[in-house]
Motif scaffolding. Structure first.
Motif, PDB file in Angstrom:
ATOM      1  N   MET A  98       0.785  -1.231   0.000  1.00 47.89           N
ATOM      2  CA  MET A  98       0.000   0.000   0.000  1.00 47.89           C
ATOM      3  C   MET A  98       0.823   1.291   0.000  1.00 47.89           C
ATOM      4  O   MET A  98       0.406   2.282  -0.595  1.00 47.89           O
ATOM      5  CB  MET A  98      -0.936   0.014   1.225  1.00 47.89           C
ATOM      6  N   TYR A  99       1.993   1.301   0.652  1.00 49.19           N
ATOM      7  CA  TYR A  99       2.624   2.590   0.911  1.00 49.19           C
ATOM      8  C   TYR A  99       3.154   3.269  -0.344  1.00 49.19           C
ATOM      9  O   TYR A  99       3.339   4.490  -0.367  1.00 49.19           O
ATOM     10  CB  TYR A  99       3.748   2.435   1.945  1.00 49.19           C
ATOM     11  N   PHE A 104       3.107   7.507  -7.302  1.00 45.44           N
ATOM     12  CA  PHE A 104       2.864   7.631  -8.739  1.00 45.44           C
ATOM     13  C   PHE A 104       1.709   8.579  -9.064  1.00 45.44           C
ATOM     14  O   PHE A 104       1.289   8.658 -10.222  1.00 45.44           O
ATOM     15  CB  PHE A 104       2.569   6.238  -9.317  1.00 45.44           C
ATOM     16  N   ILE A 105       1.207   9.276  -8.072  1.00 45.05           N
ATOM     17  CA  ILE A 105       0.082  10.199  -8.278  1.00 45.05           C
ATOM     18  C   ILE A 105       0.608  11.631  -8.304  1.00 45.05           C
ATOM     19  O   ILE A 105       1.273  12.062  -7.358  1.00 45.05           O
ATOM     20  CB  ILE A 105      -0.965  10.040  -7.166  1.00 45.05           C
ATOM     21  N   PRO A 106       0.353  12.412  -9.361  1.00 43.52           N
ATOM     22  CA  PRO A 106       0.817  13.810  -9.398  1.00 43.52           C
ATOM     23  C   PRO A 106       0.162  14.640  -8.302  1.00 43.52           C
ATOM     24  O   PRO A 106      -0.924  14.317  -7.801  1.00 43.52           O
ATOM     25  CB  PRO A 106       0.374  14.287 -10.792  1.00 43.52           C
ATOM     26  N   PHE A 107       0.822  15.740  -7.933  1.00 42.83           N
ATOM     27  CA  PHE A 107       0.298  16.593  -6.869  1.00 42.83           C
ATOM     28  C   PHE A 107      -1.086  17.145  -7.216  1.00 42.83           C
ATOM     29  O   PHE A 107      -1.946  17.273  -6.346  1.00 42.83           O
ATOM     30  CB  PHE A 107       1.262  17.753  -6.603  1.00 42.83           C
ATOM     31  N   ILE A 108      -1.307  17.488  -8.477  1.00 43.92           N
ATOM     32  CA  ILE A 108      -2.593  18.073  -8.845  1.00 43.92           C
ATOM     33  C   ILE A 108      -3.723  17.050  -8.695  1.00 43.92           C
ATOM     34  O   ILE A 108      -4.843  17.389  -8.300  1.00 43.92           O
ATOM     35  CB  ILE A 108      -2.531  18.637 -10.285  1.00 43.92           C
ATOM     36  N   VAL A 153       1.957  15.259   3.368  1.00 47.21           N
ATOM     37  CA  VAL A 153       2.485  14.083   4.063  1.00 47.21           C
ATOM     38  C   VAL A 153       2.101  12.810   3.322  1.00 47.21           C
ATOM     39  O   VAL A 153       2.949  11.919   3.109  1.00 47.21           O
ATOM     40  CB  VAL A 153       1.974  14.050   5.515  1.00 47.21           C
ATOM     41  N   TRP A 154       0.852  12.716   2.908  1.00 42.01           N
ATOM     42  CA  TRP A 154       0.392  11.528   2.171  1.00 42.01           C
ATOM     43  C   TRP A 154       1.177  11.333   0.878  1.00 42.01           C
ATOM     44  O   TRP A 154       1.488  10.205   0.496  1.00 42.01           O
ATOM     45  CB  TRP A 154      -1.095  11.678   1.866  1.00 42.01           C
ATOM     46  N   LYS A 155       1.528  12.431   0.236  1.00 45.13           N
ATOM     47  CA  LYS A 155       2.231  12.353  -1.048  1.00 45.13           C
ATOM     48  C   LYS A 155       3.716  12.071  -0.876  1.00 45.13           C
ATOM     49  O   LYS A 155       4.312  11.348  -1.701  1.00 45.13           O
ATOM     50  CB  LYS A 155       2.053  13.683  -1.806  1.00 45.13           C
ATOM     51  N   GLN A 156       4.357  12.606   0.169  1.00 44.77           N
ATOM     52  CA  GLN A 156       5.802  12.489   0.304  1.00 44.77           C
ATOM     53  C   GLN A 156       6.262  11.300   1.130  1.00 44.77           C
ATOM     54  O   GLN A 156       7.420  10.887   0.998  1.00 44.77           O
ATOM     55  CB  GLN A 156       6.363  13.773   0.917  1.00 44.77           C
ATOM     56  N   VAL A 157       5.412  10.751   1.971  1.00 43.43           N
ATOM     57  CA  VAL A 157       5.821   9.604   2.789  1.00 43.43           C
ATOM     58  C   VAL A 157       6.328   8.429   1.948  1.00 43.43           C
ATOM     59  O   VAL A 157       7.359   7.829   2.290  1.00 43.43           O
ATOM     60  CB  VAL A 157       4.664   9.169   3.715  1.00 43.43           C
ATOM     61  N   PRO A 158       5.673   8.049   0.841  1.00 47.65           N
ATOM     62  CA  PRO A 158       6.202   6.929   0.046  1.00 47.65           C
ATOM     63  C   PRO A 158       7.616   7.173  -0.472  1.00 47.65           C
ATOM     64  O   PRO A 158       8.444   6.257  -0.485  1.00 47.65           O
ATOM     65  CB  PRO A 158       5.198   6.818  -1.108  1.00 47.65           C
ATOM     66  N   PHE A 159       7.907   8.401  -0.915  1.00 52.12           N
ATOM     67  CA  PHE A 159       9.242   8.714  -1.430  1.00 52.12           C
ATOM     68  C   PHE A 159      10.296   8.541  -0.340  1.00 52.12           C
ATOM     69  O   PHE A 159      11.334   7.886  -0.550  1.00 52.12           O
ATOM     70  CB  PHE A 159       9.261  10.140  -1.978  1.00 52.12           C
ATOM     71  N   VAL A 160      10.057   9.123   0.827  1.00 49.73           N
ATOM     72  CA  VAL A 160      11.028   9.025   1.923  1.00 49.73           C
ATOM     73  C   VAL A 160      11.131   7.587   2.414  1.00 49.73           C
ATOM     74  O   VAL A 160      12.222   7.076   2.685  1.00 49.73           O
ATOM     75  CB  VAL A 160      10.637   9.980   3.065  1.00 49.73           C
ATOM     76  N   THR A 161       9.996   6.913   2.522  1.00 50.31           N
ATOM     77  CA  THR A 161       9.995   5.530   3.002  1.00 50.31           C
ATOM     78  C   THR A 161      10.757   4.620   2.063  1.00 50.31           C
ATOM     79  O   THR A 161      11.492   3.722   2.506  1.00 50.31           O
ATOM     80  CB  THR A 161       8.552   5.023   3.154  1.00 50.31           C
TER      81      THR A 161
END
Length: 277
Positions: A98-99, A104-108, A153-161
């Motif tokens: 899930m994380y 893969f979802i754009p910010f917009i 936070v929802w958008k950036q957590v996967p990148f950092v994780t």
């Protein structure tokens, strides 16, 4: 210049030209425009006007991005730690599945999803009402600064994780098993053994996330369009409403300065780490 050097330069020339045309030239032009008036004379009037009109938004931007970075760090460490240390197979499998989705979802698109999810009559509140946790009259909209933070936070957590979990997976498992055998809890092993060894990776990921969130326009303008707002919205407003490029560029230079501070903190930490190694 040797033939191989010339061929190498020829290969990278198109990329260098693209970077110069699309990044270096606009960057230089915006900096020069911020420090000059209409006649081309040096001035600080653009910065004076920017601070006069948008000093509150500058502080608001720092608050939003700083809080989002801290929450991103906490959530990423928790997820990466669970992936690395948890012995519950179904939990590890579920997190691993899930994380990565928001990555893969754009910010917009994320902003538009949050508009329907966090609204007063949105999916979140309707779900809470349906299970009986809230009365319909008690629901409130989160389409304000809280919605921006949640989206970031929802958008950036996967990148950092993703970066952090990779760094944790490469560690020597002997140190982790030694801590567990001596009676340390998984939380203590994570905080005292694992996290110090991946601190540099975490710092890099958080600096990149900080810069990314600082530059996003779609989330603050779509999730919370009221005042105060973030600097990206102010820059777009100055250009679209007044054609005021000098003040917009002054706000951009202020953003560069904030980014430079984050980069300086990272570089100083890195140099100090290398000096003590």
């Amino acid at each position: 210049m040797t033939r191989s050097s010339f061929l190498g330069l020829a290969l990278v020339a198109p990329a260098l030209a693209l970077v110069a045309a699309l990044f270096l030239y606009p960057l230089g032009f915006s900096v020069v425009s911020a420090f000059t008036d209409a006649a081309g004379a040096p001035t600080l009037a653009n910065f004076s006007k920017a601070f006069e009109l948008y000093s509150g938004d500058i502080l608001y931007t720092l608050f939003i991005v700083g809080l989002s970075t801290v929450l991103t760090a906490i959530a990423s460490v928790a997820i990466a730690g669970a992936l690395t240390l948890s012995e519950t197979r179904w939990l590890v499998a579920a997190l691993r599945f899930m994380y990565r989705w928001p990555l893969f979802i754009p910010f917009i698109v994320a902003a538009q999803c949050m508009r329907t999810f966090l609204a007063k009559n949105g999916l979140m509140n309707n779900s809470l009402v349906a299970v009986g946790l809230f009365d319909p009259a008690e629901t409130t909209s989160l389409l304000d600064w809280r919605g921006i933070v949640i989206t970031f936070v929802w958008k950036q957590v996967p990148f950092v994780t993703l970066l952090l979990a990779g760094a944790m997976a490469s560690l020597d498992r002997a140190t982790i098993e030694a801590g567990r055998n001596l009676g340390a809890s998984r939380l203590r092993v994570l905080v005292e053994i694992v996290l110090p060894q991946v601190a540099q990776t975490l710092m890099v990921a958080l600096v990149l996330s900080f810069v990314t969130m600082l530059s996003v326009l779609s989330v603050p303008i779509m999730v919370a369009g009221s005042q105060p707002t973030m600097l990206t919205v102010d820059m777009a407003f100055r250009i679209n409403s007044y054609g005021d490029y000098p003040v917009a560029n002054a706000l951009g230079v202020i953003s560069y300065a904030i980014t430079a501070v984050a980069a300086f903190i990272y570089l100083r930490h890195n140099l100090r780490r290398e000096a003590t190694a």
